[in-house]
Write a protein that holds these residues in place. Structure first.
Motif, PDB file in Angstrom:
ATOM      1  N   LYS A  10      -3.388  -4.386 -12.140  1.00  0.00           N
ATOM      2  CA  LYS A  10      -3.073  -3.469 -11.046  1.00  0.00           C
ATOM      3  C   LYS A  10      -2.270  -2.305 -11.624  1.00  0.00           C
ATOM      4  CE  LYS A  10      -2.793  -7.435  -8.124  1.00  0.00           C
ATOM      5  NZ  LYS A  10      -1.901  -8.437  -7.652  1.00  0.00           N
ATOM      6  N   PRO A  11      -2.691  -1.076 -11.357  1.00  0.00           N
ATOM      7  CA  PRO A  11      -1.973   0.068 -11.934  1.00  0.00           C
ATOM      8  C   PRO A  11      -0.557   0.224 -11.383  1.00  0.00           C
ATOM      9  CG  PRO A  11      -3.681   0.809 -10.444  1.00  0.00           C
ATOM     10  CD  PRO A  11      -3.833  -0.662 -10.576  1.00  0.00           C
ATOM     11  N   TYR A  12      -0.304  -0.251 -10.178  1.00  0.00           N
ATOM     12  CA  TYR A  12       1.019  -0.151  -9.575  1.00  0.00           C
ATOM     13  C   TYR A  12       1.438  -1.530  -9.084  1.00  0.00           C
ATOM     14  CZ  TYR A  12      -0.402   4.702  -9.592  1.00  0.00           C
ATOM     15  OH  TYR A  12      -0.848   5.932  -9.979  1.00  0.00           O
ATOM     16  N   ALA A  13       1.567  -2.471  -9.989  1.00  0.00           N
ATOM     17  CA  ALA A  13       1.852  -3.866  -9.644  1.00  0.00           C
ATOM     18  C   ALA A  13       3.153  -4.020  -8.857  1.00  0.00           C
ATOM     19  CB  ALA A  13       1.895  -4.716 -10.903  1.00  0.00           C
ATOM     20  N   GLY A  16       2.700  -3.911  -4.986  1.00  0.00           N
ATOM     21  CA  GLY A  16       1.916  -4.921  -4.302  1.00  0.00           C
ATOM     22  C   GLY A  16       0.427  -4.690  -4.464  1.00  0.00           C
ATOM     23  N   PRO A  17      -0.400  -5.523  -3.843  1.00  0.00           N
ATOM     24  CA  PRO A  17      -1.849  -5.447  -4.046  1.00  0.00           C
ATOM     25  C   PRO A  17      -2.548  -4.330  -3.273  1.00  0.00           C
ATOM     26  CG  PRO A  17      -1.340  -7.233  -2.552  1.00  0.00           C
ATOM     27  CD  PRO A  17      -0.024  -6.691  -3.048  1.00  0.00           C
ATOM     28  N   ILE A  18      -1.910  -3.784  -2.246  1.00  0.00           N
ATOM     29  CA  ILE A  18      -2.550  -2.745  -1.425  1.00  0.00           C
ATOM     30  C   ILE A  18      -1.870  -1.404  -1.673  1.00  0.00           C
ATOM     31  CG2 ILE A  18      -3.100  -1.993   0.919  1.00  0.00           C
ATOM     32  CD1 ILE A  18      -3.107  -4.965   1.702  1.00  0.00           C
ATOM     33  N   ILE A  19      -2.672  -0.423  -2.079  1.00  0.00           N
ATOM     34  CA  ILE A  19      -2.184   0.927  -2.360  1.00  0.00           C
ATOM     35  C   ILE A  19      -2.780   1.876  -1.325  1.00  0.00           C
ATOM     36  CG2 ILE A  19      -2.111   2.793  -4.067  1.00  0.00           C
ATOM     37  CD1 ILE A  19      -0.638   0.242  -4.925  1.00  0.00           C
ATOM     38  N   ASN A  49      -7.351  -2.404  -1.776  1.00  0.00           N
ATOM     39  CA  ASN A  49      -6.768  -3.725  -1.972  1.00  0.00           C
ATOM     40  C   ASN A  49      -7.257  -4.228  -3.327  1.00  0.00           C
ATOM     41  OD1 ASN A  49      -6.214  -6.517  -2.020  1.00  0.00           O
ATOM     42  ND2 ASN A  49      -6.265  -6.607   0.207  1.00  0.00           N
ATOM     43  N   TYR A  50      -6.352  -4.299  -4.297  1.00  0.00           N
ATOM     44  CA  TYR A  50      -6.724  -4.683  -5.656  1.00  0.00           C
ATOM     45  C   TYR A  50      -7.014  -6.175  -5.780  1.00  0.00           C
ATOM     46  CZ  TYR A  50      -5.803  -0.080  -7.453  1.00  0.00           C
ATOM     47  OH  TYR A  50      -5.860   1.257  -7.707  1.00  0.00           O
ATOM     48  N   ASP A  51      -6.545  -6.993  -4.866  1.00  0.00           N
ATOM     49  CA  ASP A  51      -6.839  -8.429  -4.913  1.00  0.00           C
ATOM     50  C   ASP A  51      -8.276  -8.718  -4.484  1.00  0.00           C
ATOM     51  OD1 ASP A  51      -4.329  -9.028  -5.844  1.00  0.00           O
ATOM     52  OD2 ASP A  51      -3.564  -9.715  -3.904  1.00  0.00           O
ATOM     53  N   THR A  52      -8.754  -8.001  -3.474  1.00  0.00           N
ATOM     54  CA  THR A  52     -10.098  -8.262  -2.952  1.00  0.00           C
ATOM     55  C   THR A  52     -11.138  -7.251  -3.432  1.00  0.00           C
ATOM     56  OG1 THR A  52      -9.718  -6.923  -0.976  1.00  0.00           O
ATOM     57  CG2 THR A  52      -9.144  -9.264  -0.853  1.00  0.00           C
TER      58      THR A  52
END
Length: 76
Positions: A10-13, A16-19, A49-52
């Motif tokens: 994730k580029p902005y961990a 959180g997972p949603i940017i 959403n980087y998780d999904t």
């Protein structure tokens, strides 16, 4: 052509997972049901959403003042 990307990092961990990124912002003068005029701030947003791997565009409308909205609104 459709491309599917799997993000390994994730580029902005720290956020959180949603940017959410603001794409556009403008004001709109709307006539209310009581006849008064009210300015509204209309924002177009991009959410990922980087998780999904799901992304979407959102339209958020915020109420401005009875006179005018001067400058961007900021979240507290």
């Amino acid at each position: 052509m459709f491309a599917w990307f799997k993000f390994t990092e994730k580029p902005y961990a720290h956020q959180g997972p949603i940017i959410t990124i603001k794409l556009r912002e403008n004001t709109k003068n709307v006539k209310e049901s009581d006849g008064s005029q009210q300015n509204k701030l209309v924002e177009m947003l991009f959410e990922m959403n980087y998780d999904t791997g799901i992304w979407r565009r959102l339209k958020r409308i915020r109420v401005g003042s009875k006179q005018s909205v001067s400058g961007p609104l900021r979240n507290p």
